[in-house]
Scaffold this motif. Structure first.
Motif, PDB file in Angstrom:
ATOM      1  N   MET A 236       0.834  -1.193   0.000  1.00 28.36           N
ATOM      2  CA  MET A 236       0.000   0.000   0.000  1.00 28.36           C
ATOM      3  C   MET A 236       0.876   1.253   0.000  1.00 28.36           C
ATOM      4  O   MET A 236       0.584   2.209  -0.716  1.00 28.36           O
ATOM      5  CB  MET A 236      -0.911  -0.053   1.236  1.00 28.36           C
ATOM      6  CG  MET A 236      -1.818   1.131   1.375  1.00 28.36           C
ATOM      7  SD  MET A 236      -3.108   1.007   0.146  1.00 28.36           S
ATOM      8  CE  MET A 236      -4.106   2.340   0.596  1.00 28.36           C
ATOM      9  N   LYS A 237       1.936   1.252   0.799  1.00 31.70           N
ATOM     10  CA  LYS A 237       2.830   2.401   0.881  1.00 31.70           C
ATOM     11  C   LYS A 237       3.515   2.629  -0.464  1.00 31.70           C
ATOM     12  O   LYS A 237       3.668   3.779  -0.905  1.00 31.70           O
ATOM     13  CB  LYS A 237       3.868   2.170   1.979  1.00 31.70           C
ATOM     14  CG  LYS A 237       4.784   3.353   2.189  1.00 31.70           C
ATOM     15  CD  LYS A 237       5.763   3.095   3.304  1.00 31.70           C
ATOM     16  CE  LYS A 237       6.696   4.259   3.483  1.00 31.70           C
ATOM     17  NZ  LYS A 237       7.693   4.030   4.512  1.00 31.70           N
ATOM     18  N   GLU A 238       3.891   1.557  -1.138  1.00 32.18           N
ATOM     19  CA  GLU A 238       4.554   1.676  -2.434  1.00 32.18           C
ATOM     20  C   GLU A 238       3.599   2.270  -3.474  1.00 32.18           C
ATOM     21  O   GLU A 238       3.997   3.119  -4.289  1.00 32.18           O
ATOM     22  CB  GLU A 238       5.025   0.289  -2.902  1.00 32.18           C
ATOM     23  CG  GLU A 238       5.758   0.310  -4.222  1.00 32.18           C
ATOM     24  CD  GLU A 238       6.180  -1.091  -4.640  1.00 32.18           C
ATOM     25  OE1 GLU A 238       6.089  -1.358  -5.842  1.00 32.18           O
ATOM     26  OE2 GLU A 238       6.592  -1.887  -3.784  1.00 32.18           O
TER      27      GLU A 238
ATOM     28  N   LEU B 286       1.049   4.269  -2.865  1.00 32.92           N
ATOM     29  CA  LEU B 286       0.845   5.673  -2.520  1.00 32.92           C
ATOM     30  C   LEU B 286       2.030   6.523  -2.970  1.00 32.92           C
ATOM     31  O   LEU B 286       1.856   7.616  -3.515  1.00 32.92           O
ATOM     32  CB  LEU B 286       0.622   5.820  -1.009  1.00 32.92           C
ATOM     33  CG  LEU B 286       0.306   7.222  -0.508  1.00 32.92           C
ATOM     34  CD1 LEU B 286      -0.973   7.741  -1.142  1.00 32.92           C
ATOM     35  CD2 LEU B 286       0.197   7.239   1.000  1.00 32.92           C
ATOM     36  N   THR B 287       3.239   6.020  -2.771  1.00 32.96           N
ATOM     37  CA  THR B 287       4.443   6.730  -3.203  1.00 32.96           C
ATOM     38  C   THR B 287       4.455   6.880  -4.720  1.00 32.96           C
ATOM     39  O   THR B 287       4.791   7.949  -5.249  1.00 32.96           O
ATOM     40  CB  THR B 287       5.707   5.982  -2.738  1.00 32.96           C
ATOM     41  OG1 THR B 287       5.644   5.790  -1.331  1.00 32.96           O
ATOM     42  CG2 THR B 287       6.955   6.767  -3.078  1.00 32.96           C
ATOM     43  N   LYS B 288       4.078   5.842  -5.429  1.00 32.05           N
ATOM     44  CA  LYS B 288       4.035   5.879  -6.896  1.00 32.05           C
ATOM     45  C   LYS B 288       2.995   6.908  -7.363  1.00 32.05           C
ATOM     46  O   LYS B 288       3.235   7.645  -8.312  1.00 32.05           O
ATOM     47  CB  LYS B 288       3.691   4.492  -7.435  1.00 32.05           C
ATOM     48  CG  LYS B 288       3.745   4.385  -8.927  1.00 32.05           C
ATOM     49  CD  LYS B 288       3.457   2.960  -9.371  1.00 32.05           C
ATOM     50  CE  LYS B 288       3.483   2.852 -10.871  1.00 32.05           C
ATOM     51  NZ  LYS B 288       3.168   1.511 -11.340  1.00 32.05           N
TER      52      LYS B 288
END
Length: 66
Positions: free
Chosen positions: A1-3, A5-7
Protein backbone atom coordinates in the motif's frame (compact mmCIF):
# COMPACT_ATOMS: atom_id res chain seq x y z
CA UNK A 1 0.00 0.00 0.00
CA UNK A 2 2.83 2.40 0.88
CA UNK A 3 4.55 1.68 -2.43
CA UNK A 4 1.35 2.38 -4.39
CA UNK A 5 0.84 5.67 -2.52
CA UNK A 6 4.44 6.73 -3.20
CA UNK A 7 4.04 5.88 -6.90
CA UNK A 8 0.80 7.92 -7.03
CA UNK A 9 2.46 10.97 -5.46
CA UNK A 10 5.43 10.84 -7.85
CA UNK A 11 3.23 10.43 -10.94
CA UNK A 12 3.30 13.68 -12.95
CA UNK A 13 1.21 12.82 -16.01
CA UNK A 14 -1.82 14.86 -14.94
CA UNK A 15 0.28 17.87 -13.97
CA UNK A 16 1.10 18.71 -17.58
CA UNK A 17 -2.56 18.56 -18.58
CA UNK A 18 -3.50 20.87 -15.71
CA UNK A 19 -0.77 23.32 -16.71
CA UNK A 20 -2.05 23.39 -20.30
CA UNK A 21 -5.60 23.92 -19.05
CA UNK A 22 -4.47 26.84 -16.87
CA UNK A 23 -2.58 28.40 -19.78
CA UNK A 24 -5.65 28.02 -22.04
CA UNK A 25 -7.86 29.58 -19.37
CA UNK A 26 -5.45 32.50 -18.98
CA UNK A 27 -5.38 33.07 -22.73
CA UNK A 28 -9.19 32.98 -22.81
CA UNK A 29 -9.42 35.59 -20.05
CA UNK A 30 -6.96 37.87 -21.86
CA UNK A 31 -8.87 37.51 -25.14
CA UNK A 32 -12.23 38.23 -23.50
CA UNK A 33 -10.81 41.30 -21.76
CA UNK A 34 -9.22 42.60 -24.96
CA UNK A 35 -12.34 42.02 -27.06
CA UNK A 36 -14.57 43.68 -24.46
CA UNK A 37 -12.33 46.73 -24.43
CA UNK A 38 -12.12 46.76 -28.21
CA UNK A 39 -15.89 46.44 -28.47
CA UNK A 40 -16.37 49.48 -26.28
CA UNK A 41 -13.94 51.47 -28.42
CA UNK A 42 -15.67 50.41 -31.63
CA UNK A 43 -19.07 51.31 -30.18
CA UNK A 44 -17.77 54.79 -29.33
CA UNK A 45 -16.31 55.16 -32.83
CA UNK A 46 -19.63 54.22 -34.45
CA UNK A 47 -21.34 56.76 -32.21
CA UNK A 48 -19.03 59.48 -33.49
CA UNK A 49 -19.57 58.40 -37.10
CA UNK A 50 -23.35 58.41 -36.58
CA UNK A 51 -23.25 61.87 -35.05
CA UNK A 52 -21.16 63.16 -37.96
CA UNK A 53 -23.47 61.65 -40.56
CA UNK A 54 -26.56 63.02 -38.82
CA UNK A 55 -25.00 66.48 -38.53
CA UNK A 56 -24.00 66.69 -42.19
CA UNK A 57 -27.01 64.90 -43.64
CA UNK A 58 -29.78 66.75 -41.79
CA UNK A 59 -29.52 70.06 -43.65
CA UNK A 60 -28.61 68.94 -47.16
CA UNK A 61 -32.13 68.22 -48.40
CA UNK A 62 -30.87 65.91 -51.12
CA UNK A 63 -32.80 62.71 -51.13
CA UNK A 64 -34.84 60.51 -53.38
CA UNK A 65 -37.51 63.16 -53.74
CA UNK A 66 -40.27 61.21 -52.10
Amino acid sequence: MKEMLTKFIKDEEGVTMIEYALIAALIAVVCITALTSLGTSIEALWGKIEAGVNATGSGSGSGSGT
